[in-house]
Design a protein around this motif. Structure first.
Motif, PDB file in Angstrom:
ATOM      1  N   THR A 194       0.809  -1.221   0.051  1.00  0.00           N
ATOM      2  CA  THR A 194       0.044   0.010   0.012  1.00  0.00           C
ATOM      3  C   THR A 194       0.697   1.001   0.014  1.00  0.00           C
ATOM      4  OG1 THR A 194      -0.027  -0.241   2.486  1.00  0.00           O
ATOM      5  CG2 THR A 194      -1.954  -1.233   1.153  1.00  0.00           C
ATOM      6  N   PRO A 195       1.721   1.417  -1.187  1.00  0.00           N
ATOM      7  CA  PRO A 195       2.506   2.418  -1.032  1.00  0.00           C
ATOM      8  C   PRO A 195       1.824   3.719  -1.455  1.00  0.00           C
ATOM      9  CG  PRO A 195       2.903   1.455  -2.945  1.00  0.00           C
ATOM     10  CD  PRO A 195       2.028   0.619  -2.179  1.00  0.00           C
ATOM     11  N   ILE A 196       2.447   4.952  -0.965  1.00  0.00           N
ATOM     12  CA  ILE A 196       1.837   6.529  -1.748  1.00  0.00           C
ATOM     13  C   ILE A 196       2.800   6.465  -2.801  1.00  0.00           C
ATOM     14  CG2 ILE A 196       1.360   8.930  -1.338  1.00  0.00           C
ATOM     15  CD1 ILE A 196       0.801   8.128   1.552  1.00  0.00           C
ATOM     16  N   THR A 197       2.072   6.609  -3.946  1.00  0.00           N
ATOM     17  CA  THR A 197       2.949   6.814  -5.461  1.00  0.00           C
ATOM     18  C   THR A 197       2.966   8.341  -5.702  1.00  0.00           C
ATOM     19  OG1 THR A 197       1.295   6.554  -6.653  1.00  0.00           O
ATOM     20  CG2 THR A 197       2.908   4.604  -6.014  1.00  0.00           C
ATOM     21  N   LYS A 198       4.002   8.945  -6.274  1.00  0.00           N
ATOM     22  CA  LYS A 198       4.136  10.277  -6.534  1.00  0.00           C
ATOM     23  C   LYS A 198       4.379  10.467  -8.203  1.00  0.00           C
ATOM     24  CE  LYS A 198       8.595  11.325  -5.291  1.00  0.00           C
ATOM     25  NZ  LYS A 198       9.802  12.170  -4.471  1.00  0.00           N
ATOM     26  N   GLU A 199       3.795  11.384  -8.881  1.00  0.00           N
ATOM     27  CA  GLU A 199       4.226  11.755 -10.281  1.00  0.00           C
ATOM     28  C   GLU A 199       4.008  13.162 -10.268  1.00  0.00           C
ATOM     29  OE1 GLU A 199       0.622  10.514 -12.531  1.00  0.00           O
ATOM     30  OE2 GLU A 199       0.078   9.209 -10.940  1.00  0.00           O
ATOM     31  N   LYS A 200       4.631  13.666 -11.379  1.00  0.00           N
ATOM     32  CA  LYS A 200       4.688  14.947 -12.027  1.00  0.00           C
ATOM     33  C   LYS A 200       3.297  15.034 -12.660  1.00  0.00           C
ATOM     34  CE  LYS A 200       6.907  18.416 -14.748  1.00  0.00           C
ATOM     35  NZ  LYS A 200       7.138  19.591 -13.577  1.00  0.00           N
ATOM     36  N   THR A 201       2.658  16.224 -12.172  1.00  0.00           N
ATOM     37  CA  THR A 201       1.456  16.372 -12.622  1.00  0.00           C
ATOM     38  C   THR A 201       1.392  16.479 -14.150  1.00  0.00           C
ATOM     39  OG1 THR A 201       0.682  17.813 -10.900  1.00  0.00           O
ATOM     40  CG2 THR A 201      -0.736  17.884 -12.745  1.00  0.00           C
ATOM     41  N   THR A 202       0.865  15.523 -14.665  1.00  0.00           N
ATOM     42  CA  THR A 202       0.460  15.345 -16.149  1.00  0.00           C
ATOM     43  C   THR A 202      -0.185  16.572 -16.777  1.00  0.00           C
ATOM     44  OG1 THR A 202       0.827  13.009 -16.049  1.00  0.00           O
ATOM     45  CG2 THR A 202       0.142  13.786 -18.144  1.00  0.00           C
ATOM     46  N   VAL A 203       0.409  16.830 -18.025  1.00  0.00           N
ATOM     47  CA  VAL A 203      -0.527  17.924 -18.681  1.00  0.00           C
ATOM     48  C   VAL A 203      -1.358  17.480 -19.843  1.00  0.00           C
ATOM     49  CG1 VAL A 203      -0.499  20.066 -20.399  1.00  0.00           C
ATOM     50  CG2 VAL A 203       1.225  19.930 -18.521  1.00  0.00           C
ATOM     51  N   ILE A 204      -2.535  17.406 -19.608  1.00  0.00           N
ATOM     52  CA  ILE A 204      -3.730  16.549 -20.472  1.00  0.00           C
ATOM     53  C   ILE A 204      -3.869  17.537 -21.561  1.00  0.00           C
ATOM     54  CG2 ILE A 204      -5.774  15.432 -20.829  1.00  0.00           C
ATOM     55  CD1 ILE A 204      -5.591  14.908 -17.529  1.00  0.00           C
ATOM     56  N   PRO A 205      -3.519  17.025 -22.535  1.00  0.00           N
ATOM     57  CA  PRO A 205      -3.987  17.972 -23.974  1.00  0.00           C
ATOM     58  C   PRO A 205      -5.538  18.028 -24.303  1.00  0.00           C
ATOM     59  CG  PRO A 205      -3.261  15.909 -24.500  1.00  0.00           C
ATOM     60  CD  PRO A 205      -3.164  15.749 -23.207  1.00  0.00           C
ATOM     61  N   TRP A 206      -6.067  18.858 -23.386  1.00  0.00           N
ATOM     62  CA  TRP A 206      -7.457  19.244 -23.689  1.00  0.00           C
ATOM     63  C   TRP A 206      -7.758  19.944 -24.820  1.00  0.00           C
ATOM     64  CZ3 TRP A 206     -10.468  15.979 -20.781  1.00  0.00           C
ATOM     65  CH2 TRP A 206     -10.253  15.724 -19.511  1.00  0.00           C
ATOM     66  N   LYS A 207      -8.765  19.627 -25.639  1.00  0.00           N
ATOM     67  CA  LYS A 207      -9.317  20.555 -26.641  1.00  0.00           C
ATOM     68  C   LYS A 207     -10.589  21.132 -26.119  1.00  0.00           C
ATOM     69  CE  LYS A 207      -6.605  18.141 -30.111  1.00  0.00           C
ATOM     70  NZ  LYS A 207      -6.679  17.422 -31.553  1.00  0.00           N
ATOM     71  N   LEU A 208     -10.681  22.239 -26.239  1.00  0.00           N
ATOM     72  CA  LEU A 208     -12.212  22.994 -25.654  1.00  0.00           C
ATOM     73  C   LEU A 208     -13.041  22.587 -26.962  1.00  0.00           C
ATOM     74  CD1 LEU A 208     -11.098  25.993 -23.526  1.00  0.00           C
ATOM     75  CD2 LEU A 208     -11.188  23.619 -22.855  1.00  0.00           C
ATOM     76  N   GLN A 209     -14.437  22.401 -26.609  1.00  0.00           N
ATOM     77  CA  GLN A 209     -15.300  22.348 -27.508  1.00  0.00           C
ATOM     78  C   GLN A 209     -16.414  23.410 -27.469  1.00  0.00           C
ATOM     79  OE1 GLN A 209     -15.042  19.518 -29.739  1.00  0.00           O
ATOM     80  NE2 GLN A 209     -13.135  19.296 -28.615  1.00  0.00           N
ATOM     81  N   ASP A 210     -17.102  23.843 -28.449  1.00  0.00           N
ATOM     82  CA  ASP A 210     -18.286  24.728 -28.317  1.00  0.00           C
ATOM     83  C   ASP A 210     -19.419  24.326 -27.460  1.00  0.00           C
ATOM     84  OD1 ASP A 210     -16.611  26.595 -29.967  1.00  0.00           O
ATOM     85  OD2 ASP A 210     -17.602  25.781 -31.897  1.00  0.00           O
ATOM     86  N   SER A 211     -19.693  22.781 -27.332  1.00  0.00           N
ATOM     87  CA  SER A 211     -20.761  22.519 -26.629  1.00  0.00           C
ATOM     88  C   SER A 211     -20.796  22.764 -25.189  1.00  0.00           C
ATOM     89  CB  SER A 211     -20.870  20.943 -26.614  1.00  0.00           C
ATOM     90  OG  SER A 211     -20.852  20.498 -27.940  1.00  0.00           O
ATOM     91  N   THR A 212     -22.051  23.198 -24.773  1.00  0.00           N
ATOM     92  CA  THR A 212     -22.263  23.781 -23.290  1.00  0.00           C
ATOM     93  C   THR A 212     -23.576  22.913 -22.820  1.00  0.00           C
ATOM     94  OG1 THR A 212     -23.595  25.693 -23.995  1.00  0.00           O
ATOM     95  CG2 THR A 212     -21.186  25.954 -23.486  1.00  0.00           C
ATOM     96  N   LYS A 213     -23.712  22.832 -21.606  1.00  0.00           N
ATOM     97  CA  LYS A 213     -25.030  22.348 -20.886  1.00  0.00           C
ATOM     98  C   LYS A 213     -24.895  22.810 -19.425  1.00  0.00           C
ATOM     99  CE  LYS A 213     -23.566  17.576 -19.642  1.00  0.00           C
ATOM    100  NZ  LYS A 213     -23.815  16.247 -19.630  1.00  0.00           N
ATOM    101  N   ILE A 214     -26.085  22.574 -18.735  1.00  0.00           N
ATOM    102  CA  ILE A 214     -26.092  23.355 -17.191  1.00  0.00           C
ATOM    103  C   ILE A 214     -26.266  21.684 -16.615  1.00  0.00           C
ATOM    104  CG2 ILE A 214     -27.651  24.228 -15.784  1.00  0.00           C
ATOM    105  CD1 ILE A 214     -26.522  26.176 -17.823  1.00  0.00           C
ATOM    106  N   ILE A 215     -25.341  21.631 -15.550  1.00  0.00           N
ATOM    107  CA  ILE A 215     -25.191  20.538 -14.527  1.00  0.00           C
ATOM    108  C   ILE A 215     -25.563  21.304 -13.277  1.00  0.00           C
ATOM    109  CG2 ILE A 215     -23.763  19.112 -13.481  1.00  0.00           C
ATOM    110  CD1 ILE A 215     -22.144  18.831 -15.968  1.00  0.00           C
ATOM    111  N   GLY A 216     -26.877  20.840 -12.876  1.00  0.00           N
ATOM    112  CA  GLY A 216     -27.235  21.572 -11.222  1.00  0.00           C
ATOM    113  C   GLY A 216     -27.439  23.020 -11.715  1.00  0.00           C
ATOM    114  N   GLU A 217     -26.702  23.740 -11.015  1.00  0.00           N
ATOM    115  CA  GLU A 217     -26.854  25.343 -11.238  1.00  0.00           C
ATOM    116  C   GLU A 217     -25.820  25.966 -12.167  1.00  0.00           C
ATOM    117  OE1 GLU A 217     -25.752  27.478  -7.631  1.00  0.00           O
ATOM    118  OE2 GLU A 217     -26.572  25.633  -6.811  1.00  0.00           O
TER     119      GLU A 217
END
Length: 251
Positions: free
Chosen positions: A102-125
């Protein structure tokens, strides 16, 4: 002068509340069968921690049937898993569970190559925008809200200009859906990560861990008994591949 001070104080409180809160997610995973649970994300401006809603009690054990010599492996853990995202350290810390390791592992925060889309929606408020990104072999669709301007999300999904409230991979094998959002000051307990093991080292050490487990299991079998174990196929895991690997492997 009094009015200016009061306005500044109100602005500071509102800003703090926008970057500090608590989310409950319905989590669904369908690798070898449907698995549903609830997990929570607590966050402030510099840290987030993603944990199970309830703790599983007990410990792993290996038993044999005295009459048949059959072997049973019961996997439980007293350890509560977490993923800690620390922006100041630019690191993710993950409580791993691999049999009794049960070790605690560490890693450098990965830069996820997100691509923003035009789609929007309401979640809750909250008004949310869609982003699509590939992370460790899976392509995720994530809905985030800039109403909560933090770069956090469930599990290791992060790096968008707002909190991720929903996410799923393209095959709908893994999904996270916010069911409750509370914006208020939260305290993230201090976790000692000084002896955290590099994730890459842990992944590479798994085969030897497995050999040690096999040896222990053989010691509980009849003299001519045999046992063979292998690591699960990567395609049945959430992380299929890693950045340091030249190609996908099934260890």
């Amino acid at each position: 002068m009094y009015k200016v001070s009061a306005i500044c104080l109100l602005f500071s409180v509102n800003t703090f509340c926008q970057t500090s809160g608590y989310v409950e997610y319905d989590v669904s995973k369908n690798f070898s069968g449907d698995f549903h649970t609830v997990k929570t994300l607590r966050f402030n401006a510099t840290q987030s921690i993603f944990t199970a809603f309830k703790k599983v009690e007990g410990d792993s054990e290996v038993t044999t049937d005295e009459e048949t010599g059959g072997l049973s492996v019961i996997l439980r853990s007293k350890t509560k898993r977490f993923v800690l995202n620390d922006l100041e350290k630019d690191s993710l810390f993950n409580q791993e569970i691999f049999f009794k390791q049960t070790p605690i592992t560490k890693e450098k925060t990965t830069v996820i190559p997100w691509k923003l889309q035009d789609s929007t929606k309401i979640i809750g408020e909250f008004k949310c925008q869609l982003a699509i990104g590939k992370f460790r072999g899976r392509t995720y669709h994530a809905w985030f809200t800039q109403d909560i301007p933090v770069r956090f999300g469930p599990w290791k999904l992060q790096g968008l200009p707002g909190l991720i409230l929903e996410a799923n991979d393209e095959q709908n094998i893994v999904s996270y859906r916010a069911k409750k959002v509370s914006m208020s000051p939260v305290i993230i307990d201090s976790i000692n990560t000084d002896e955290a093991m590099e994730l890459q080292s842990f992944i590479k050490a798994k085969p030897q861990y497995l050999k040690d487990i096999e040896k222990k299991m053989r010691s509980k079998l009849p003299r001519n008994g045999t046992v063979e174990m292998s690591l699960p196929n990567r395609n049945t895991q959430q992380e299929i591949s890693y950045e340091w690997e030249g190609s996908i492997t099934n260890d």
